[in-house]
Motif scaffolding. Sequence first.
Motif, PDB file in Angstrom:
ATOM      1  N   ALA A  93       0.930  -1.260  -0.339  1.00  0.00           N
ATOM      2  CA  ALA A  93       0.085  -0.219   0.235  1.00  0.00           C
ATOM      3  C   ALA A  93       0.804   1.292   0.131  1.00  0.00           C
ATOM      4  N   MET A 128      -6.067   4.643   6.178  1.00  0.00           N
ATOM      5  CA  MET A 128      -5.508   3.408   5.864  1.00  0.00           C
ATOM      6  C   MET A 128      -3.812   2.861   6.318  1.00  0.00           C
ATOM      7  N   PHE A 131      -2.566  -0.348   7.434  1.00  0.00           N
ATOM      8  CA  PHE A 131      -2.373  -1.432   6.251  1.00  0.00           C
ATOM      9  C   PHE A 131      -0.899  -1.239   5.841  1.00  0.00           C
ATOM     10  N   ARG A 134       0.764  -3.798   3.600  1.00  0.00           N
ATOM     11  CA  ARG A 134      -0.299  -4.819   3.503  1.00  0.00           C
ATOM     12  C   ARG A 134      -0.176  -4.866   1.536  1.00  0.00           C
ATOM     13  N   LEU A 139      -6.198  -6.559   0.230  1.00  0.00           N
ATOM     14  CA  LEU A 139      -7.053  -5.373   0.646  1.00  0.00           C
ATOM     15  C   LEU A 139      -8.400  -5.558   0.248  1.00  0.00           C
ATOM     16  N   SER A 140      -9.278  -4.944   0.584  1.00  0.00           N
ATOM     17  CA  SER A 140     -10.504  -5.236   0.212  1.00  0.00           C
ATOM     18  C   SER A 140     -11.227  -4.486  -0.929  1.00  0.00           C
ATOM     19  N   GLN A 143     -10.553  -0.731   0.370  1.00  0.00           N
ATOM     20  CA  GLN A 143      -9.264  -0.498   1.132  1.00  0.00           C
ATOM     21  C   GLN A 143      -8.820   0.376  -0.109  1.00  0.00           C
ATOM     22  N   GLN A 144      -8.876  -0.408  -1.386  1.00  0.00           N
ATOM     23  CA  GLN A 144      -7.596  -0.394  -2.580  1.00  0.00           C
ATOM     24  C   GLN A 144      -7.648   1.050  -2.915  1.00  0.00           C
ATOM     25  N   ARG A 146      -9.241   3.144  -1.319  1.00  0.00           N
ATOM     26  CA  ARG A 146      -8.994   4.623  -0.517  1.00  0.00           C
ATOM     27  C   ARG A 146      -7.045   4.821  -0.548  1.00  0.00           C
ATOM     28  N   ILE A 147      -6.889   3.363  -1.001  1.00  0.00           N
ATOM     29  CA  ILE A 147      -4.953   3.109  -1.493  1.00  0.00           C
ATOM     30  C   ILE A 147      -4.982   4.497  -2.826  1.00  0.00           C
ATOM     31  N   VAL A 169     -17.582   0.342  -1.879  1.00  0.00           N
ATOM     32  CA  VAL A 169     -17.562   0.638  -0.358  1.00  0.00           C
ATOM     33  C   VAL A 169     -18.442   0.983   0.589  1.00  0.00           C
ATOM     34  N   THR A 173     -16.209   4.140   4.392  1.00  0.00           N
ATOM     35  CA  THR A 173     -15.145   4.804   3.825  1.00  0.00           C
ATOM     36  C   THR A 173     -15.656   5.743   2.793  1.00  0.00           C
TER      37      THR A 173
END
Length: 244
Positions: A93, A128, A131, A134, A139-140, A143-144, A146-147, A169, A173
């Motif tokens: 990440a 994040m 993470f 990670r 990642l879910s 979460q991806q 958000r990255i 999401v 999120t």
Amino acid sequence: MEKIAVKVDDLTVAYNYKPVLWDIDLQIPEGVLMAIVGPNGAGKSTLIKAILGILKPIAGSVTIFGKPYATQRKHVAYVPQKGSVDWDFPTTALDVVMMGTYGSLGWIKRPGPNEKKRALEALEKVGMLSFKSRQISQLSGGQQQRIFLARALVQDASIYFMDEPFQGVDATTEVAIINILKELRKANKTVVVVHHDLQTVPEYFDWVTFLNVKKIATGPVKDTFNDDNLTKTYGINYKVSIQK
Ligand code: ADP
């Protein structure tokens, strides 16, 4: 006079000779948080890709703050649609977010402590940080997303294009993302978002463009987001019960 962040003139884009965007004229003022809405296949993603020079139009031109995109690259950040990214690429990440800083570095320079610090701050902003080491493939979807938002944030651009950032999401999120977008607008950034949920348009955005191959309408949400334009864009007697 207000500054125009993005100006699209007479833009026509076709796939295999079939036009999917037809003669689009569009001006996006600086500092707006704008939704692009329209049915599936309306050309929303295509419009963003054509503005960013990823697709070559058969006619028309685009300028970013009055100049061609090629000279304005460093002012523009893009968060692509989730499905269009290869998530199996073995990288963490933090690495993905660090990539966002590359634009501000010269050819020879490598990211250093300052870039890392900015990347970590962006990860914290999108919730994040824990993470950071990670693998992105682990990642879910939310979460991806958000990255990718964190990566766009470290670019420190003037204009942000996001293709369906809320897709898949969870509610938390979604709130986190919209708060960041509103913060960007407060900082006078221009944010352009392909958006699907018509119910949230008045709450999230201050500017809207209706698109269905042609540009149907564009302007402030309070003047433009109405049943007439919804019907013209989505078909007969389209109505949403929007609380304004
Ligand atoms: P939206 O984002 O509004 O759902 P798109 O911009 O993705 O719409 O697509 C607009 C139209 O272009 C659709 O009819 C779609 O099928 C077509 N299209 C998109 N990408 C391609 C492609 N790579 N090749 C051929 N047709 C495409």
